[in-house]
Scaffold this motif. Structure first.
Motif, PDB file in Angstrom:
ATOM      1  N   GLN A  93       1.146  -1.014   0.202  1.00 16.55           N
ATOM      2  CA  GLN A  93       0.093  -0.273   0.276  1.00 16.55           C
ATOM      3  C   GLN A  93       0.939   0.979  -0.047  1.00 16.55           C
ATOM      4  O   GLN A  93       1.918   1.164   1.108  1.00 16.55           O
ATOM      5  N   VAL A  94       0.667   2.687  -0.600  1.00 18.33           N
ATOM      6  CA  VAL A  94       1.288   3.139  -1.163  1.00 18.33           C
ATOM      7  C   VAL A  94       0.780   4.319   0.787  1.00 18.33           C
ATOM      8  O   VAL A  94      -0.223   4.227   0.693  1.00 18.33           O
ATOM      9  N   GLN A  95       2.037   4.748   0.655  1.00 17.33           N
ATOM     10  CA  GLN A  95       2.493   5.702   2.073  1.00 17.33           C
ATOM     11  C   GLN A  95       2.093   7.585   1.923  1.00 17.33           C
ATOM     12  O   GLN A  95       2.960   7.602   0.815  1.00 17.33           O
ATOM     13  N   ALA A  97       4.601  13.615   0.631  1.00 16.25           N
ATOM     14  CA  ALA A  97       5.354  12.780   0.059  1.00 16.25           C
ATOM     15  C   ALA A  97       4.418  11.245   0.278  1.00 16.25           C
ATOM     16  O   ALA A  97       4.489  10.678   1.094  1.00 16.25           O
ATOM     17  N   THR A  98       4.598  10.803  -1.215  1.00 15.48           N
ATOM     18  CA  THR A  98       4.326   9.261  -1.345  1.00 15.48           C
ATOM     19  C   THR A  98       5.639   7.858  -1.244  1.00 15.48           C
ATOM     20  O   THR A  98       6.890   8.757  -1.519  1.00 15.48           O
ATOM     21  N   SER A  99       5.132   7.574  -1.078  1.00  6.89           N
ATOM     22  CA  SER A  99       6.113   6.255  -0.580  1.00  6.89           C
ATOM     23  C   SER A  99       6.330   5.284  -2.299  1.00  6.89           C
ATOM     24  O   SER A  99       7.200   4.238  -2.404  1.00  6.89           O
ATOM     25  N   ASP A 100       5.383   5.784  -3.159  1.00  9.17           N
ATOM     26  CA  ASP A 100       5.638   4.967  -4.520  1.00  9.17           C
ATOM     27  C   ASP A 100       6.339   6.207  -5.171  1.00  9.17           C
ATOM     28  O   ASP A 100       5.590   7.148  -5.428  1.00  9.17           O
ATOM     29  N   SER A 101       6.234   6.008  -6.578  1.00  7.60           N
ATOM     30  CA  SER A 101       6.601   7.166  -8.146  1.00  7.60           C
ATOM     31  C   SER A 101       5.395   7.888  -7.702  1.00  7.60           C
ATOM     32  O   SER A 101       4.186   6.932  -8.134  1.00  7.60           O
ATOM     33  N   ILE A 102       5.601   8.749  -8.055  1.00  5.27           N
ATOM     34  CA  ILE A 102       3.755   9.738  -8.265  1.00  5.27           C
ATOM     35  C   ILE A 102       3.430   9.444 -10.086  1.00  5.27           C
ATOM     36  O   ILE A 102       2.086   9.674  -9.535  1.00  5.27           O
ATOM     37  N   ASN A 103       4.184   8.962 -10.118  1.00  8.57           N
ATOM     38  CA  ASN A 103       3.284   9.195 -11.608  1.00  8.57           C
ATOM     39  C   ASN A 103       2.536   7.997 -12.205  1.00  8.57           C
ATOM     40  O   ASN A 103       2.142   7.962 -12.540  1.00  8.57           O
ATOM     41  N   SER A 104       2.740   6.779 -10.935  1.00  7.23           N
ATOM     42  CA  SER A 104       1.725   5.567 -10.765  1.00  7.23           C
ATOM     43  C   SER A 104       0.691   5.665  -9.791  1.00  7.23           C
ATOM     44  O   SER A 104      -0.177   4.865 -10.214  1.00  7.23           O
ATOM     45  N   ILE A 105       0.278   7.230  -9.462  1.00  7.86           N
ATOM     46  CA  ILE A 105      -0.771   7.043  -8.388  1.00  7.86           C
ATOM     47  C   ILE A 105      -1.352   7.751  -9.206  1.00  7.86           C
ATOM     48  O   ILE A 105      -1.672   8.842  -9.659  1.00  7.86           O
ATOM     49  N   ALA A 148       9.474  14.400 -10.172  1.00  9.50           N
ATOM     50  CA  ALA A 148      11.031  13.672  -9.398  1.00  9.50           C
ATOM     51  C   ALA A 148      11.032  13.413  -7.697  1.00  9.50           C
ATOM     52  O   ALA A 148      12.093  12.776  -7.063  1.00  9.50           O
ATOM     53  N   LYS A 149       9.954  14.140  -7.046  1.00  9.18           N
ATOM     54  CA  LYS A 149      10.493  14.653  -5.816  1.00  9.18           C
ATOM     55  C   LYS A 149       9.227  13.922  -5.295  1.00  9.18           C
ATOM     56  O   LYS A 149       8.810  13.136  -3.579  1.00  9.18           O
ATOM     57  N   ASN A 150       8.599  12.373  -5.689  1.00 10.25           N
ATOM     58  CA  ASN A 150       7.312  12.250  -5.114  1.00 10.25           C
ATOM     59  C   ASN A 150       6.771  13.008  -3.940  1.00 10.25           C
ATOM     60  O   ASN A 150       5.893  11.997  -2.769  1.00 10.25           O
ATOM     61  N   THR A 151       5.671  14.210  -4.518  1.00 14.40           N
ATOM     62  CA  THR A 151       5.607  14.913  -3.662  1.00 14.40           C
ATOM     63  C   THR A 151       4.841  15.978  -4.554  1.00 14.40           C
ATOM     64  O   THR A 151       4.471  16.416  -5.256  1.00 14.40           O
ATOM     65  N   CYS A 160      -3.551  13.510   3.649  1.00 12.75           N
ATOM     66  CA  CYS A 160      -3.360  13.327   1.806  1.00 12.75           C
ATOM     67  C   CYS A 160      -4.029  12.675   1.755  1.00 12.75           C
ATOM     68  O   CYS A 160      -3.946  11.794   2.330  1.00 12.75           O
ATOM     69  N   LYS A 161      -4.446  11.954   0.598  1.00 16.00           N
ATOM     70  CA  LYS A 161      -5.299  10.744   0.379  1.00 16.00           C
ATOM     71  C   LYS A 161      -5.014  10.725  -0.760  1.00 16.00           C
ATOM     72  O   LYS A 161      -5.009  11.658  -1.708  1.00 16.00           O
ATOM     73  N   ILE A 162      -4.504   9.165  -1.410  1.00 17.86           N
ATOM     74  CA  ILE A 162      -3.792   8.595  -2.256  1.00 17.86           C
ATOM     75  C   ILE A 162      -4.599   7.682  -2.263  1.00 17.86           C
ATOM     76  O   ILE A 162      -5.405   6.813  -1.937  1.00 17.86           O
ATOM     77  N   TRP A 163      -5.464   7.701  -4.357  1.00 17.31           N
ATOM     78  CA  TRP A 163      -5.771   6.704  -4.958  1.00 17.31           C
ATOM     79  C   TRP A 163      -4.978   5.383  -5.675  1.00 17.31           C
ATOM     80  O   TRP A 163      -4.288   6.602  -6.787  1.00 17.31           O
ATOM     81  N   THR A 164      -4.921   4.776  -5.479  1.00 17.39           N
ATOM     82  CA  THR A 164      -4.634   4.352  -6.266  1.00 17.39           C
ATOM     83  C   THR A 164      -5.410   2.538  -6.657  1.00 17.39           C
ATOM     84  O   THR A 164      -6.537   2.435  -6.477  1.00 17.39           O
TER      85      THR A 164
END
Length: 115
Positions: free
Chosen positions: A1-3, A23-31, A74-77, A95-99
């Motif tokens: 799970q992305v944090q 700041a995300t734990s995964d590449s932001i391009n994939s989120i 570049a900073k996944n932020t 912050c909420k992340i949808w994957t």
């Protein structure tokens, strides 16, 4: 799970500015999407701003014209620039992340607007 880990909150005077970071734990391009929410004492959590992987943005009526959501691949932020802050902006900002198939929340950062 992305944090997600938020930072940048604090105490600011009315009319001041703050920039929140997620700041995300995964590449932001994939989120697919990231959103900023806030929750004031005694109130429900509400969406403030949202950004998709393609950079499309949406804002709540209260945020339009004052807040700007952006991301640094570049900073996944993901950032939330907040200007012309008002006392009613006081809340914990999340912050909420949808994957694909799931969502995750950060721990929140407190924003207090007071003189």
């Amino acid at each position: 799970q992305v944090q997600a880990v938020e930072s940048g909150g604090g105490l600011v005077q009315p009319g001041g500015s703050l920039r929140l970071s997620c700041a995300t734990s995964d590449s932001i391009n994939s989120i697919p999407a990231v959103g900023w929410y806030r929750q004031a004492p005694g109130k429900e959590r509400e969406l403030v701003a949202h950004i998709t992987s393609r950079g499309a943005t949406t804002y709540s009526d209260s945020a339009k014209g004052r807040f700007t959501i952006s991301k640094d691949n570049a900073k996944n932020t993901v950032y939330l620039q907040m200007n012309s802050l008002k006392p009613e902006d006081t809340a914990v900002y999340y912050c909420k992340i949808w994957t694909i198939g799931s969502t995750s929340w950060g721990q929140g950062t407190q924003v207090t607007v007071s003189s």
